[in-house]
Design an enzyme around this catalytic site. Structure first.
Site, short mmCIF file in Angstrom:
data_model
loop_
_atom_site.label_atom_id
_atom_site.label_comp_id
_atom_site.label_asym_id
_atom_site.label_seq_id
_atom_site.Cartn_x
_atom_site.Cartn_y
_atom_site.Cartn_z
N ASN A 83 0.81 -1.23 0.00
CA ASN A 83 0.00 0.00 0.00
C ASN A 83 0.85 1.28 0.00
OD1 ASN A 83 -2.81 -1.08 0.26
ND2 ASN A 83 -1.89 -2.05 2.04
N SER A 108 4.26 12.21 6.73
CA SER A 108 3.93 12.07 8.15
C SER A 108 5.06 12.57 9.02
CB SER A 108 3.66 10.60 8.45
OG SER A 108 3.58 10.37 9.85
N TYR A 150 6.27 2.32 9.03
CA TYR A 150 5.38 3.34 8.49
C TYR A 150 6.15 4.62 8.16
CZ TYR A 150 1.67 6.82 8.31
OH TYR A 150 0.86 7.84 7.92
N LYS A 154 7.12 6.57 4.47
CA LYS A 154 6.85 7.97 4.15
C LYS A 154 8.13 8.69 3.68
CE LYS A 154 2.41 7.91 4.85
NZ LYS A 154 1.49 8.11 3.70
#
Lengths: 252, 252
Positions: A83, A108, A150, A154
């Site tokens: 994703n 982020s 995560y 980013k």
């Protein structure tokens, strides 16, 4: 429906819904989403499938790419890879092929929040404020320090955007979004540093959509104007004229 | 065979072969390689397959991760995704599982060489030296500016290493390798800025293997001491005591 044509990926998410509410009627909105989104033209596809998502980009001026696995705190590697890593490549590549002018990438604060392991940031986010009067701000020019896979994903999306901007002339603006809550208020000690209200983030995203075409690439932090914040807010003020109006401290 | 146990991925490549020649007999060497490597224990597997490569990491002190698709100038996306993005994740993850102490990651000057589109770097790499007396050096703290998807994949590997270091206590040292040639001399005007001799790079990699355990994470540029270089060499000198001995200009 009027104004520029804006494709929003991940419109069914918290920020996507807030953004839609904020700009609806002023832009010609479309959604690229896995699940159905009612009331706007919605192209349903898996962001990990380039050929499946490509038709959604035809005739679009600007993409706001919010879709990602942002499951807290740490999505599994397979989902990050599909994703966030592949999905974000697919969005830039589909935008390039369709001659989209700009991608606003939802990055982020997790690109830098690994620094919260170190003092004085560890004190700031734990709410241990004794003796804390000032601290070095983290800016868009500071080295990255990603928290969890995560955050790494980013960093990937930002670096990929830089490369698409340099190589293909795509305009890319990365927004390092802080902690946004459905409750729209700070929910933990850490939030007094990194919280961003829904109205602050949607106004920042709007500024990124509207920013001068000459901006080829940039990175902005997006948090509310928090007393205990460590992420620079001068750069988005100077370049975009964006000033957050909320303050986490007001919600104590 | 003696000394620490070092696993080299991509030992069949140009730098892998040079490194082997430099350290053979001083380390207990092993290879993780797609093709066969003669004369050292070689675990043959596809770097994109975590379960297949994992056994190679058992009992290893240090990994030197050279394997990547470095096909010039621009490998296809599918290969970047498989070999560089997933492959590098797999190496860190396999190292973590096997309790390896350190990964030396072969990053690349391509993490920053997008800056060569801008003056004065565009002049430097084109050999247009008129009026050029000094220029800002790019350091390990400068924002990245990746050239091509290859450079983006190396930014990914660095950020992932930072995260594994912070989260899992793995020691990760990234070396932003310059242009190394089989001919072992500069081959183009650009090389007078970014060339690295084989003996300079293998000595730097050796210093990274030998560096104090206390180094949790760092990034070093690796080029020879080129008159027209723009990549910082003070940081590896200060931290590792490494001084390149070759100079591209001596090969005019």
């Amino acid at each position: 429906m009027a104004g520029r044509s804006v494709l929003v990926t991940g419109m069914s998410g918290l920020i996507g819904r807030a953004l839609r509410e904020h700009v609806e009627g002023r832009y010609t909105l479309r959604a690229l989403n896995r699940s159905a989104v009612e009331g706007v033209p919605c192209h349903r596809a898996d962001i990990g499938d380039l050929e499946a998502i490509a038709p959604a980009f035809e005739g679009v001026d600007t993409v706001v790419h919010l879709a990602a696995d942002a499951t807290s705190p740490n999505p599994p590697w397979e989902s990050i890879l599909h994703n966030n890593v592949t999905g974000t490549y697919n969005v830039y590549e589909a935008a390039r092929r369709a001659k989209v002018k700009r991608v606003v990438f939802a990055s982020s604060g997790a690109t830098v929040s690994g620094i919260e392991k170190d003092k004085p940031y560890s004190d700031l986010v734990a709410g241990r404020y004794d003796g804390l009067t000032s601290w070095p701000m983290v800016t868009h020019l500071s080295p990255v320090r990603p928290a969890a896979l995560y955050g790494v994903s980013k960093v990937w999306g930002e670096a990929l955007g830089r490369q698409f901007a340099d190589t293909h002339g795509l305009s890319v603006i990365c927004v390092r979004i802080g902690r946004v809550h459905a409750e729209d208020r700070p929910m933990s000690p850490r939030d007094f540093a990194v919280w961003c209200s829904q109205r602050d983030i949607v106004r920042l995203l709007e500024r990124c959509v509207e920013a001068p075409e000459a901006i080829r690439y940039d990175i902005f932090f997006g948090t509310s104007r928090n007393k205990w914040g460590y992420r620079d807010l001068e750069h988005p003020s100077a370049v975009l004229g964006w000033e957050p109006v909320d303050v986490a401290e007001d919600h104590r």
